[in-house]
Design an enzyme around this catalytic site. Structure first.
Site, PDB file in Angstrom:
ATOM      1  N   TYR A   6      -9.251 -51.964  23.177  1.00 24.84           N
ATOM      2  CA  TYR A   6      -9.920 -52.515  24.363  1.00 24.84           C
ATOM      3  C   TYR A   6     -11.224 -53.231  24.015  1.00 24.84           C
ATOM      4  O   TYR A   6     -12.179 -53.168  24.786  1.00 24.84           O
ATOM      5  CB  TYR A   6     -10.234 -51.408  25.382  1.00 24.84           C
ATOM      6  N   TYR A 133      -2.769 -46.597  36.751  1.00 25.92           N
ATOM      7  CA  TYR A 133      -2.702 -46.752  35.294  1.00 25.92           C
ATOM      8  C   TYR A 133      -1.661 -45.778  34.773  1.00 25.92           C
ATOM      9  O   TYR A 133      -1.744 -44.570  35.031  1.00 25.92           O
ATOM     10  CB  TYR A 133      -4.060 -46.460  34.632  1.00 25.92           C
ATOM     11  N   ASP A 223       2.703 -38.715  37.287  1.00 27.91           N
ATOM     12  CA  ASP A 223       2.119 -38.961  35.969  1.00 27.91           C
ATOM     13  C   ASP A 223       0.847 -38.117  35.906  1.00 27.91           C
ATOM     14  O   ASP A 223      -0.216 -38.542  36.361  1.00 27.91           O
ATOM     15  CB  ASP A 223       1.822 -40.460  35.807  1.00 27.91           C
ATOM     16  N   LYS A 250      -2.153 -36.170  27.007  1.00 27.60           N
ATOM     17  CA  LYS A 250      -3.580 -35.944  26.734  1.00 27.60           C
ATOM     18  C   LYS A 250      -3.928 -34.485  26.395  1.00 27.60           C
ATOM     19  O   LYS A 250      -3.897 -34.126  25.236  1.00 27.60           O
ATOM     20  CB  LYS A 250      -4.421 -36.468  27.902  1.00 27.60           C
TER      21      LYS A 250
HETATM   22  C1  LIG Z   1      -3.860 -41.995  29.189  1.00 24.06           C
HETATM   23  C2  LIG Z   1      -2.811 -42.126  30.226  1.00 24.06           C
HETATM   24  C3  LIG Z   1      -1.508 -42.572  29.896  1.00 24.06           C
HETATM   25  C4  LIG Z   1      -1.140 -43.039  28.520  1.00 24.06           C
HETATM   26  O1  LIG Z   1      -1.208 -42.053  27.557  1.00 24.06           O
HETATM   27  P1  LIG Z   1      -1.306 -42.465  26.005  1.00 24.06           P
HETATM   28  O2  LIG Z   1      -1.186 -41.169  25.284  1.00 24.06           O
HETATM   29  O3  LIG Z   1      -2.644 -43.125  25.842  1.00 24.06           O
HETATM   30  O4  LIG Z   1      -0.196 -43.413  25.729  1.00 24.06           O
HETATM   31  C5  LIG Z   1      -0.562 -42.601  30.906  1.00 24.06           C
HETATM   32  N1  LIG Z   1      -0.861 -42.223  32.157  1.00 24.06           N
HETATM   33  C6  LIG Z   1      -2.090 -41.806  32.512  1.00 24.06           C
HETATM   34  C7  LIG Z   1      -2.351 -41.375  33.917  1.00 24.06           C
HETATM   35  C8  LIG Z   1      -3.106 -41.754  31.562  1.00 24.06           C
HETATM   36  O5  LIG Z   1      -4.343 -41.367  31.919  1.00 24.06           O
END
Ligand SMILES: *Cc1c(COP(=O)(O)O)cnc(C)c1O
Length: 399
Positions: A6, A133, A223, A250
């Site tokens: 980024y 996102y 998600d 994460k």
């Molecule tokens: C960080 C994130 C992702 C992507 O995860 P990566 O391990 O960076 O590929 C997907 N969805 C959400 C809500 C996120 O915060």
């Protein structure tokens, strides 16, 4: 030469070089700072945690990795058993992958193929949220609504396969009326939209979404890559409203190593389970179910449970309210607090320029983006350390 994320490499400021990390602290050669970002929201137990270290080291002495194609092993079996018993409802079927983006890709592929397997071939569309996102790979960028990606995605023209709506119940109802038989899923970051600007919304929206998904036979995907493991003040938002597919990443490994999981319910799993080989889920990341990742994820989950992290997160939320409620400045548009997340939204991104260095000099690592100055601290933070993070944020507006 490292190409950093980024960043415009031509104008990028030199990153801080970390030589050690312990608890909530990151160490450079001559500074010590509290990581208020938890390394992109993942290091919930802090750095160099003795039990997590032990879990990963004892696995490395057996083997670090074997593929999951044709092979299996105890760490991945134990982790999937743990998730199966720990996650709500019948979210029991764990598909592992190496990152959150890939795990979201898997969820979207599952939703599409679930209907293809039933010959509902018109269900090609995804319903998603404005400011969403979901990751950096192509389909997740398309499902997302991140301003930073509009520039590159413009090359393809408007998407035929994704509809974005605001977090308003009337917009939700209208979208279902208009698109219902063409939708395969509705994907959301539940309650807290992270990278889209730490936007928070009410659980009533999700409850209505669950009803509409049931009514129109659309799969609901949460998600929870960012919100999972307590960040919103709920263990998982899925504890409040049950999705058909849950994505975790994460914090799954306590931030030790990249890993993620897409967890399906029985209905989704059964949509693939038959004698037709073409109905199998055709996906398999090389490092899925990595033994080190699974060992540390299992230990992380056990710590979360045994050491009552939900109480720690509640405390973080209380202290944050106490320190920030009533704080205001003409440059601040809104202060939002939910669980272990606080965001100060300002009117213009230029207002936050220089904050990172300001915080560094005061012993706090921070990485504001656009108009958002936020903290998502490790849950093991002490009251004093948390106050320091919040005081540093406030001090910026007293300059
Ligand atoms: C960080 C994130 C992702 C992507 O995860 P990566 O391990 O960076 O590929 C997907 N969805 C959400 C809500 C996120 O915060």
């Amino acid at each position: 030469m490292i190409w950093y994320p980024y960043e415009q490499m031509k104008t990028m400021k030199t990153p801080y070089k970390i030589i050690d990390a312990n608890g909530v602290y990151l160490y450079t050669k001559d500074n010590k700072m509290i990581d208020s970002v938890s390394s992109w929201w993942s290091v919930i137990h802090g750095y160099k945690h003795p039990e997590l270290n032990k879990a990963i080291i004892s696995q490395v002495e057996k083997f670090s990795h074997v593929m999951l194609g044709g092979l299996t092993h105890e760490p991945v079996q134990k982790l999937s058993d743990k998730l199966q018993s720990w996650l709500p409802g019948d979210l029991n079927y764990c598909f592992f992958s190496d990152s959150g983006s890939v795990a979201v890709e898997v969820a979207l592929k599952m939703a599409l193929q679930f209907y293809m397997n039933q010959k509902e071939e018109q269900r090609t569309m995804i319903l998603a949220l404005e400011h969403a996102y979901h990751g950096d790979t192509f389909k997740t960028m398309e499902a997302g609504d991140d301003e930073d990606y509009h520039f590159v995605l413009k090359a393809y023209g408007p998407s035929k396969y994704v509809v974005h709506i605001p977090t308003k119940i009337d917009a939700l109802e209208q979208a279902f009326i208009k698109y219902h038989d063409r939708l395969n899923c509705f994907i959301v970051e539940p309650l807290l939209q992270g990278a889209g600007g730490m936007r928070m919304y009410d659980v009533s929206f999700l409850k209505r979404a669950r009803e509409l998904c049931d009514q129109y036979g659309v799969l609901l995907i949460f998600d929870e890559v960012a919100t999972g493991f307590g960040r919103t003040g709920n263990r998982f938002v899925a504890d409040l409203v049950l999705p058909d597919i849950l994505v975790l990443g994460k914090a799954l490994t306590g931030g030790y190593i990249g890993h993620a999981v897409t967890v399906a319910n029985k209905k989704v799993y059964d949509g693939f389970y038959d004698d037709n080989p073409e109905h199998a889920l055709m996906h398999g990341p090389t490092f899925m179910g990595n033994a080190l990742a699974c060992s540390v994820a299992l230990k992380s989950t056990e710590l979360f449970e045994k050491q009552n992290y939900m109480a720690k997160i509640q405390k973080i939320e209380q202290i944050t309210h106490r320190e920030l409620d009533g704080f205001s400045d003409p440059r601040i548009k809104e202060i939002r607090i939910m669980g272990g997340c606080v965001c100060i939204e300002v009117y213009d991104s230029s207002i936050l320029k220089g904050y990172q260095q300001f915080a560094f000099e005061r012993g706090v690592f921070s990485r504001p983006f656009l108009k958002y100055l936020y903290a998502m601290v490790p849950y093991i933070i002490t009251e004093q350390e948390l106050i320091k993070v919040l005081d540093t944020m406030k001090a910026w507006f007293k300059l």
